[in-house]
Design a protein around this motif. Structure first.
Motif, PDB file in Angstrom:
ATOM      1  N   HIS A 114       0.838  -1.188   0.000  1.00 30.99           N
ATOM      2  CA  HIS A 114       0.000   0.000   0.000  1.00 30.99           C
ATOM      3  C   HIS A 114       0.881   1.249   0.000  1.00 30.99           C
ATOM      4  CE1 HIS A 114      -3.765  -2.115   1.883  1.00 30.99           C
ATOM      5  NE2 HIS A 114      -3.556  -2.446   0.621  1.00 30.99           N
ATOM      6  N   VAL A 115       0.490   2.222  -0.822  1.00 31.28           N
ATOM      7  CA  VAL A 115       1.188   3.504  -0.859  1.00 31.28           C
ATOM      8  C   VAL A 115       0.163   4.617  -0.688  1.00 31.28           C
ATOM      9  CG1 VAL A 115       3.067   2.684  -2.319  1.00 31.28           C
ATOM     10  CG2 VAL A 115       1.015   3.604  -3.381  1.00 31.28           C
ATOM     11  N   GLU A 116       0.589   5.694  -0.059  1.00 33.00           N
ATOM     12  CA  GLU A 116      -0.297   6.833   0.157  1.00 33.00           C
ATOM     13  C   GLU A 116       0.194   8.010  -0.664  1.00 33.00           C
ATOM     14  OE1 GLU A 116      -2.173   9.608   3.746  1.00 33.00           O
ATOM     15  OE2 GLU A 116      -1.010   7.808   4.218  1.00 33.00           O
ATOM     16  N   ALA A 117      -0.745   8.618  -1.389  1.00 31.33           N
ATOM     17  CA  ALA A 117      -0.419   9.793  -2.204  1.00 31.33           C
ATOM     18  C   ALA A 117      -1.637  10.695  -2.276  1.00 31.33           C
ATOM     19  CB  ALA A 117       0.014   9.371  -3.607  1.00 31.33           C
ATOM     20  N   ASN A 118      -1.436  11.973  -2.005  1.00 30.99           N
ATOM     21  CA  ASN A 118      -2.503  12.973  -2.076  1.00 30.99           C
ATOM     22  C   ASN A 118      -3.695  12.604  -1.198  1.00 30.99           C
ATOM     23  OD1 ASN A 118      -1.024  14.462  -4.056  1.00 30.99           O
ATOM     24  ND2 ASN A 118      -1.784  13.078  -5.647  1.00 30.99           N
ATOM     25  N   GLY A 119      -3.413  11.983  -0.065  1.00 36.61           N
ATOM     26  CA  GLY A 119      -4.485  11.651   0.864  1.00 36.61           C
ATOM     27  C   GLY A 119      -5.208  10.354   0.569  1.00 36.61           C
ATOM     28  N   PHE A 120      -4.780   9.635  -0.457  1.00 40.34           N
ATOM     29  CA  PHE A 120      -5.413   8.376  -0.822  1.00 40.34           C
ATOM     30  C   PHE A 120      -4.447   7.219  -0.616  1.00 40.34           C
ATOM     31  CE2 PHE A 120      -7.752  11.517  -3.296  1.00 40.34           C
ATOM     32  CZ  PHE A 120      -9.070  11.129  -3.102  1.00 40.34           C
ATOM     33  N   ILE A 121      -4.990   6.075  -0.221  1.00 36.51           N
ATOM     34  CA  ILE A 121      -4.202   4.858  -0.133  1.00 36.51           C
ATOM     35  C   ILE A 121      -4.511   4.009  -1.360  1.00 36.51           C
ATOM     36  CG2 ILE A 121      -3.775   2.737   1.160  1.00 36.51           C
ATOM     37  CD1 ILE A 121      -4.545   4.233   3.691  1.00 36.51           C
ATOM     38  N   ASN A 122      -3.481   3.590  -2.068  1.00 39.54           N
ATOM     39  CA  ASN A 122      -3.668   2.779  -3.266  1.00 39.54           C
ATOM     40  C   ASN A 122      -2.824   1.512  -3.191  1.00 39.54           C
ATOM     41  OD1 ASN A 122      -5.445   4.239  -5.193  1.00 39.54           O
ATOM     42  ND2 ASN A 122      -3.898   5.842  -4.976  1.00 39.54           N
ATOM     43  N   PRO A 123      -3.320   0.421  -3.774  1.00 35.17           N
ATOM     44  CA  PRO A 123      -2.500  -0.782  -3.868  1.00 35.17           C
ATOM     45  C   PRO A 123      -1.434  -0.613  -4.932  1.00 35.17           C
ATOM     46  CG  PRO A 123      -4.592  -1.139  -4.963  1.00 35.17           C
ATOM     47  CD  PRO A 123      -4.662   0.221  -4.339  1.00 35.17           C
ATOM     48  N   LYS A 124      -0.260  -1.154  -4.685  1.00 38.49           N
ATOM     49  CA  LYS A 124       0.840  -1.082  -5.645  1.00 38.49           C
ATOM     50  C   LYS A 124       1.400  -2.478  -5.858  1.00 38.49           C
ATOM     51  CE  LYS A 124       5.466   0.865  -6.358  1.00 38.49           C
ATOM     52  NZ  LYS A 124       6.528   1.731  -5.782  1.00 38.49           N
ATOM     53  N   ILE A 125       1.622  -2.833  -7.122  1.00 38.69           N
ATOM     54  CA  ILE A 125       2.213  -4.125  -7.453  1.00 38.69           C
ATOM     55  C   ILE A 125       3.719  -4.033  -7.259  1.00 38.69           C
ATOM     56  CG2 ILE A 125       2.605  -5.838  -9.268  1.00 38.69           C
ATOM     57  CD1 ILE A 125      -0.043  -4.966 -10.513  1.00 38.69           C
ATOM     58  N   THR A 126       4.257  -4.876  -6.384  1.00 40.83           N
ATOM     59  CA  THR A 126       5.702  -4.878  -6.140  1.00 40.83           C
ATOM     60  C   THR A 126       6.385  -6.088  -6.771  1.00 40.83           C
ATOM     61  OG1 THR A 126       5.382  -5.993  -4.007  1.00 40.83           O
ATOM     62  CG2 THR A 126       5.457  -3.584  -3.999  1.00 40.83           C
ATOM     63  N   ALA A 127       5.608  -7.084  -7.182  1.00 43.70           N
ATOM     64  CA  ALA A 127       6.196  -8.262  -7.828  1.00 43.70           C
ATOM     65  C   ALA A 127       5.127  -8.995  -8.621  1.00 43.70           C
ATOM     66  CB  ALA A 127       6.816  -9.207  -6.799  1.00 43.70           C
ATOM     67  N   VAL A 128       5.523  -9.515  -9.776  1.00 43.98           N
ATOM     68  CA  VAL A 128       4.675 -10.383 -10.602  1.00 43.98           C
ATOM     69  C   VAL A 128       5.367 -11.732 -10.693  1.00 43.98           C
ATOM     70  CG1 VAL A 128       3.642 -10.741 -12.877  1.00 43.98           C
ATOM     71  CG2 VAL A 128       3.769  -8.427 -11.915  1.00 43.98           C
ATOM     72  N   LEU A 129       4.687 -12.780 -10.237  1.00 50.66           N
ATOM     73  CA  LEU A 129       5.294 -14.096 -10.134  1.00 50.66           C
ATOM     74  C   LEU A 129       4.459 -15.141 -10.860  1.00 50.66           C
ATOM     75  CD1 LEU A 129       5.949 -13.888  -6.286  1.00 50.66           C
ATOM     76  CD2 LEU A 129       7.606 -13.399  -8.099  1.00 50.66           C
ATOM     77  N   ALA A 130       5.096 -16.246 -11.207  1.00 47.50           N
ATOM     78  CA  ALA A 130       4.378 -17.353 -11.828  1.00 47.50           C
ATOM     79  C   ALA A 130       3.470 -18.017 -10.796  1.00 47.50           C
ATOM     80  CB  ALA A 130       5.373 -18.364 -12.395  1.00 47.50           C
ATOM     81  N   VAL A 131       2.379 -18.590 -11.270  1.00 45.04           N
ATOM     82  CA  VAL A 131       1.448 -19.291 -10.388  1.00 45.04           C
ATOM     83  C   VAL A 131       1.986 -20.691 -10.095  1.00 45.04           C
ATOM     84  CG1 VAL A 131      -0.899 -20.190 -10.162  1.00 45.04           C
ATOM     85  CG2 VAL A 131      -0.507 -18.018 -11.333  1.00 45.04           C
TER      86      VAL A 131
END
Length: 199
Positions: A114-131
């Motif tokens: 989670h990252v906060e910007a301009n008063g909003f919390i947004n989800p952020k993708i930090t890794a893309v992995l194989a299933v």
């Protein structure tokens, strides 16, 4: 009582690993950026991932977006994520035979912070992995879509979120695209349709 600006956390994709699927790849055109004091203009795409193992309090399937610079360089984030989903590195011949839309329809595991910007919390993708092979894959929710800024499809464009339309319309590729009279009428962006991007 003051009005809170933050979206309640029960509406936001939780931190951690999630089963997801890339259902969209959107070319937004060339974007100017500055890194280490150097300014460059590079083509960008947005990959749209639907989170399939969690729903918000309204039962909606969250969508989280990942911005990429279009590059096949071995150190480029786009190529690294594609190869992670492929399970191995691409050969030069394989890389020449595919494009960014290769990711569309691919299941994956994505790690969310989670990252906060301009008063909003947004989800952020930090890794893309194989299933993992034993993972049960949920049914898709969203229809697959691919948008090219150099050969735009009007129907796909009109389904994109407003923030994506605005970025596309500000790109040099969009401004240089030949149009017929009245063509822009299909691309009206109404204030009622506005929404916030999730990064």
């Amino acid at each position: 009582m003051s009005l809170p600006r933050k979206l309640p956390t029960y509406h936001i994709t939780p931190v951690g690993l999630h089963v997801a699927r890339c259902f969209g790849m959107v070319e937004i055109g060339s974007v100017q950026s500055t890194f280490n004091g150097k300014t460059s203009i590079n083509p960008k795409v947005v990959a749209q991932f639907e989170i399939l193992d969690w729903h918000d309090s309204y039962g909606n399937t969250p969508v989280v977006n990942q911005f990429y610079t279009v590059s096949g360089h071995p150190k480029a984030k786009l190529r690294q994520d594609m190869e992670m989903l492929n399970g191995k590195a691409f050969t030069d011949a394989e890389l020449d035979a595919i494009n960014t839309s290769w990711m569309v329809g691919q299941y994956c595991m994505i790690n969310i912070s989670h990252v906060e910007a301009n008063g909003f919390i947004n989800p952020k993708i930090t890794a893309v992995l194989a299933v993992p092979p034993s993972t049960e894959l949920p049914e898709p929710v969203n229809v697959d879509q691919v948008f090219s800024v150099t050969t735009p499809d009007l129907l796909v464009f009109n389904e994109l979120p407003v923030w994506a339309k605005r970025m596309i319309k500000s790109s040099p590729e969009w401004k240089d695209f030949p149009r017929q009279d009245g063509w822009e009428i299909h691309f009206d962006i109404s204030p009622e349709a506005a929404n916030q991007p999730q990064f």
